[in-house]
Design a protein around this motif. Structure first.
Motif, PDB file in Angstrom:
ATOM      1  N   ASP A   1      21.011  42.299 -27.452  1.00  0.00           N
ATOM      2  CA  ASP A   1      21.312  41.797 -28.793  1.00  0.00           C
ATOM      3  C   ASP A   1      21.532  42.914 -29.812  1.00  0.00           C
ATOM      4  O   ASP A   1      20.591  43.407 -30.441  1.00  0.00           O
ATOM      5  CB  ASP A   1      20.178  40.878 -29.251  1.00  0.00           C
TER       6      ASP A   1
ATOM      7  N   TYR B   1      16.958  49.699 -33.749  1.00  0.00           N
ATOM      8  CA  TYR B   1      17.209  49.739 -32.311  1.00  0.00           C
ATOM      9  C   TYR B   1      17.538  51.145 -31.802  1.00  0.00           C
ATOM     10  O   TYR B   1      17.790  51.338 -30.622  1.00  0.00           O
ATOM     11  CB  TYR B   1      18.378  48.794 -31.967  1.00  0.00           C
TER      12      TYR B   1
ATOM     13  N   PRO C   1      16.869  44.120 -28.255  1.00  0.00           N
ATOM     14  CA  PRO C   1      16.146  43.059 -27.557  1.00  0.00           C
ATOM     15  C   PRO C   1      17.076  42.297 -26.611  1.00  0.00           C
ATOM     16  O   PRO C   1      18.299  42.309 -26.785  1.00  0.00           O
ATOM     17  CB  PRO C   1      15.659  42.153 -28.694  1.00  0.00           C
ATOM     18  N   LYS C   2      16.483  41.623 -25.643  1.00  0.00           N
ATOM     19  CA  LYS C   2      17.274  40.862 -24.682  1.00  0.00           C
ATOM     20  C   LYS C   2      17.593  39.481 -25.234  1.00  0.00           C
ATOM     21  O   LYS C   2      16.881  38.941 -26.077  1.00  0.00           O
ATOM     22  CB  LYS C   2      16.526  40.752 -23.352  1.00  0.00           C
TER      23      LYS C   2
END
Length: 199
Positions: free
Chosen positions: A112, A141, A185-186
């Motif tokens: 994401d 991130y 994030p996944k």
């Protein structure tokens, strides 16, 4: 081109910059350098006279160039810097990779970075200016960035080196970011693409 190194990439004197910015305004660069790859950039910066200013630009989405142009060397990264790679849960992108392309490639892998989808520009600029929207910022991130210093040294910069703040970092003058790594994030690929369409 007195005292200007001859690179493997292209270099042009008095190159108009108006055609390289989204607003289509501005005067010429004293020199416009488009390196072939990071090694070409490193050697060029190493051999460039120390009193010659260096100013990296991206795709010109958030750039206004004055009519008088820019003194020194404007560095514009191209094909040798636009790779996008997924390594497990890490996204690795060249500085010239477009933000939207990185977001889509990450989503394909179930990662994401959807906030990048609507940000005009490239990854180098996103890191340099801590780009963000929809409540997410590049710093959230970011793992590290590869850069080349004004003296041609290849370095890796972490969050502490860049000191991310709102729409800015502490990237030293003359440094050119060449790639960056992110740990997003996944998510589920279809849902991520749907979110980007909504945005």
């Amino acid at each position: 081109m007195t005292d200007i190194p001859i690179p493997r990439g292209s270099i042009a004197k008095d190159r108009p910059l108006s055609g390289l910015t989204w607003l289509r305004v501005g005067g010429p660069a004293e020199y416009l350098f488009q390196p072939a790859d990071p090694e070409d950039l490193a050697v060029f910066l190493r051999d460039l006279p120390r009193d010659m200013p260096v100013f990296p630009i991206g795709v010109g989405s958030n750039l206004i160039v004055r009519d008088g142009g820019m003194r020194g060397v404007v560095v514009r990264l191209g094909r040798g810097f636009n790779h996008i790679q997924i390594d497990g849960a890490t996204v690795i992108a060249g500085a010239a990779a477009l933000d939207a392309h990185v977001a889509r490639k990450a989503a394909d892998a179930g990662l994401d970075l959807t906030f990048l989808r609507t940000i005009p520009g490239s990854i180098g600029g996103a890191v340099r200016m801590n780009a963000g929207c929809y409540g997410a910022y590049t710093a959230d991130y970011f793992i590290s960035a590869d850069a080349i210093t004004r003296t041609g040294e290849k370095v890796t910069l972490g969050p502490d080196d860049l000191q991310f703040a709102y729409r800015q970092t502490a990237l030293p003058d003359g440094y050119v970011i060449t790639a960056a790594r992110f740990a997003p994030p996944k998510g589920e690929a279809q849902a991520l693409h749907a979110r980007m369409e909504d945005q």
